[in-house]
Scaffold this motif. Sequence first.
Motif, PDB file in Angstrom:
ATOM      1  N   ALA A  96      21.916  44.945  40.015  1.00 17.97           N
ATOM      2  CA  ALA A  96      23.073  45.399  40.803  1.00 17.97           C
ATOM      3  C   ALA A  96      23.700  44.228  41.550  1.00 17.97           C
ATOM      4  O   ALA A  96      24.927  44.117  41.646  1.00 17.97           O
ATOM      5  N   GLY A  97      22.852  43.329  42.069  1.00 20.05           N
ATOM      6  CA  GLY A  97      23.371  42.150  42.765  1.00 20.05           C
ATOM      7  C   GLY A  97      24.125  41.225  41.833  1.00 20.05           C
ATOM      8  O   GLY A  97      25.168  40.676  42.201  1.00 20.05           O
ATOM      9  N   LEU A  98      23.612  41.037  40.605  1.00 13.08           N
ATOM     10  CA  LEU A  98      24.310  40.189  39.644  1.00 13.08           C
ATOM     11  C   LEU A  98      25.668  40.778  39.272  1.00 13.08           C
ATOM     12  O   LEU A  98      26.674  40.064  39.207  1.00 13.08           O
ATOM     13  N   LYS A  99      25.705  42.088  39.032  1.00 14.08           N
ATOM     14  CA  LYS A  99      26.966  42.742  38.687  1.00 14.08           C
ATOM     15  C   LYS A  99      27.961  42.663  39.850  1.00 14.08           C
ATOM     16  O   LYS A  99      29.168  42.570  39.640  1.00 14.08           O
ATOM     17  N   MET A 100      27.434  42.696  41.056  1.00 15.95           N
ATOM     18  CA  MET A 100      28.298  42.625  42.237  1.00 15.95           C
ATOM     19  C   MET A 100      28.948  41.250  42.369  1.00 15.95           C
ATOM     20  O   MET A 100      29.968  41.094  43.045  1.00 15.95           O
ATOM     21  N   GLY A 101      28.360  40.248  41.707  1.00 11.50           N
ATOM     22  CA  GLY A 101      28.898  38.895  41.799  1.00 11.50           C
ATOM     23  C   GLY A 101      30.334  38.782  41.316  1.00 11.50           C
ATOM     24  O   GLY A 101      31.071  37.892  41.754  1.00 11.50           O
ATOM     25  N   LYS A 102      30.762  39.680  40.433  1.00 13.10           N
ATOM     26  CA  LYS A 102      32.144  39.615  39.937  1.00 13.10           C
ATOM     27  C   LYS A 102      33.157  39.916  41.042  1.00 13.10           C
ATOM     28  O   LYS A 102      34.336  39.591  40.898  1.00 13.10           O
ATOM     29  N   TRP A 103      32.689  40.514  42.141  1.00 14.13           N
ATOM     30  CA  TRP A 103      33.600  40.803  43.263  1.00 14.13           C
ATOM     31  C   TRP A 103      34.162  39.529  43.871  1.00 14.13           C
ATOM     32  O   TRP A 103      35.175  39.585  44.569  1.00 14.13           O
ATOM     33  N   ILE A 104      33.497  38.403  43.645  1.00 14.32           N
ATOM     34  CA  ILE A 104      33.981  37.147  44.219  1.00 14.32           C
ATOM     35  C   ILE A 104      35.366  36.825  43.678  1.00 14.32           C
ATOM     36  O   ILE A 104      36.240  36.325  44.404  1.00 14.32           O
ATOM     37  N   PHE A 105      35.589  37.115  42.419  1.00 14.29           N
ATOM     38  CA  PHE A 105      36.877  36.808  41.800  1.00 14.29           C
ATOM     39  C   PHE A 105      37.730  38.055  41.560  1.00 14.29           C
ATOM     40  O   PHE A 105      38.948  37.971  41.550  1.00 14.29           O
ATOM     41  N   VAL A 106      37.078  39.204  41.389  1.00 16.70           N
ATOM     42  CA  VAL A 106      37.808  40.469  41.207  1.00 16.70           C
ATOM     43  C   VAL A 106      37.227  41.483  42.190  1.00 16.70           C
ATOM     44  O   VAL A 106      36.355  42.289  41.844  1.00 16.70           O
ATOM     45  N   PRO A 107      37.673  41.455  43.440  1.00 13.34           N
ATOM     46  CA  PRO A 107      37.105  42.346  44.455  1.00 13.34           C
ATOM     47  C   PRO A 107      37.448  43.802  44.187  1.00 13.34           C
ATOM     48  O   PRO A 107      38.452  44.107  43.532  1.00 13.34           O
ATOM     49  N   PRO A 108      36.628  44.726  44.682  1.00 13.02           N
ATOM     50  CA  PRO A 108      36.914  46.149  44.498  1.00 13.02           C
ATOM     51  C   PRO A 108      38.155  46.547  45.296  1.00 13.02           C
ATOM     52  O   PRO A 108      38.482  45.908  46.303  1.00 13.02           O
ATOM     53  N   PRO A 109      38.866  47.595  44.867  1.00 15.88           N
ATOM     54  CA  PRO A 109      40.057  48.037  45.612  1.00 15.88           C
ATOM     55  C   PRO A 109      39.681  48.508  47.013  1.00 15.88           C
ATOM     56  O   PRO A 109      38.813  49.366  47.159  1.00 15.88           O
ATOM     57  N   THR A 110      40.325  47.944  48.012  1.00 13.34           N
ATOM     58  CA  THR A 110      40.045  48.347  49.391  1.00 13.34           C
ATOM     59  C   THR A 110      41.330  48.625  50.171  1.00 13.34           C
ATOM     60  O   THR A 110      41.343  48.576  51.400  1.00 13.34           O
ATOM     61  N   ASP A 111      42.415  48.910  49.450  1.00 17.37           N
ATOM     62  CA  ASP A 111      43.683  49.218  50.105  1.00 17.37           C
ATOM     63  C   ASP A 111      43.618  50.632  50.679  1.00 17.37           C
ATOM     64  O   ASP A 111      43.436  51.616  49.938  1.00 17.37           O
ATOM     65  N   ALA A 112      43.740  50.740  51.990  1.00 17.65           N
ATOM     66  CA  ALA A 112      43.590  52.030  52.655  1.00 17.65           C
ATOM     67  C   ALA A 112      44.834  52.904  52.563  1.00 17.65           C
ATOM     68  O   ALA A 112      44.747  54.127  52.691  1.00 17.65           O
ATOM     69  N   LYS A 113      45.998  52.306  52.341  1.00 11.19           N
ATOM     70  CA  LYS A 113      47.251  53.072  52.390  1.00 11.19           C
ATOM     71  C   LYS A 113      47.294  54.226  51.388  1.00 11.19           C
ATOM     72  O   LYS A 113      47.656  55.357  51.779  1.00 11.19           O
ATOM     73  N   PRO A 114      46.924  54.025  50.105  1.00 15.47           N
ATOM     74  CA  PRO A 114      46.948  55.158  49.178  1.00 15.47           C
ATOM     75  C   PRO A 114      46.025  56.292  49.606  1.00 15.47           C
ATOM     76  O   PRO A 114      46.371  57.469  49.435  1.00 15.47           O
ATOM     77  N   LEU A 115      44.867  55.947  50.161  1.00 12.91           N
ATOM     78  CA  LEU A 115      43.932  56.982  50.595  1.00 12.91           C
ATOM     79  C   LEU A 115      44.480  57.738  51.794  1.00 12.91           C
ATOM     80  O   LEU A 115      44.349  58.969  51.887  1.00 12.91           O
ATOM     81  N   ILE A 116      45.115  57.028  52.716  1.00 15.85           N
ATOM     82  CA  ILE A 116      45.727  57.695  53.868  1.00 15.85           C
ATOM     83  C   ILE A 116      46.805  58.669  53.399  1.00 15.85           C
ATOM     84  O   ILE A 116      46.871  59.824  53.864  1.00 15.85           O
ATOM     85  N   ASP A 117      47.641  58.227  52.483  1.00 14.22           N
ATOM     86  CA  ASP A 117      48.695  59.104  51.953  1.00 14.22           C
ATOM     87  C   ASP A 117      48.090  60.344  51.290  1.00 14.22           C
ATOM     88  O   ASP A 117      48.611  61.457  51.434  1.00 14.22           O
ATOM     89  N   GLN A 118      46.981  60.153  50.561  1.00  7.53           N
ATOM     90  CA  GLN A 118      46.335  61.275  49.883  1.00  7.53           C
ATOM     91  C   GLN A 118      45.789  62.279  50.891  1.00  7.53           C
ATOM     92  O   GLN A 118      45.942  63.494  50.736  1.00  7.53           O
TER      93      GLN A 118
END
Length: 246
Positions: free
Chosen positions: A58-80
């Motif tokens: 799981a830690g190795l797979k998480m390493g890709k977040w360094i270059f492709v971070p997970p979506p963390t934009d709150a605005k779409p969730l607030i609108d929803q």
Amino acid sequence: MDKISIAGLALGLAAILLGQVLEGGHIGSLLQPTAFLIVIGGTVGAVMLQSPWPVFMAGLKMGKWIFVPPPTDAKPLIDQIVTWSHIARKEGLLALEAQIPLVPDPFMQKGLQHLVDGVEPESLREVLEVEIGAYEAQMKLAAKIWESAGGYAPTIGILGAVMGLIHVMENLTDPSKLGAGIAVAFVATIYGVGSANLIFLPIAKKLFANIARLVSLREMFVDGLVGIANGDNPRIIESRLEGYVV
């Protein structure tokens, strides 16, 4: 794509290589396969020893977040959430049942289902916060393999340096072999300290920052659901959730 991660890694490595050239050295002298094998292989082995296999992977797979971070934009969730609030005020909580299949995240599906089922607001918050706590602990445990690697690498580098010096001492009578042993000794230390402070520890810090943002999104989601359960005005809910946006 996280451009600042790419730029930071490139700048750090370039600064070291450029400094080597400016000092009159050769870049090739920093390329020592033996030292690389000792430091990186030893570090990975130590991290594998301390970690269960699922956590390590799981830690190795998480390493890709360094270059492709997970979506963390709150605005779409607030609108929803605000949209759900309007639906609940006009048609009742049961009308939100049709929204559940449209939500891709299992955690959010579960929270919305509890809301539709009429779970009391405080109970709803308590149940979901327990799950958030477990999620955060699991994610941090996986990210810590990079932090652990940053702790082990310098020590393994020193081990490589000692091994190189041992090789030097064994060949004092053969000057032709002294250079290779000394090179491994010093380059192993560079690999250990450099990989820890330029790669492993920065990766760990960035992963922890991403995890914090993901947890904040979930906390915001729970706050929004509780507001809907309490029958709060959609504008009040929106204003409160915008406080999570930094």
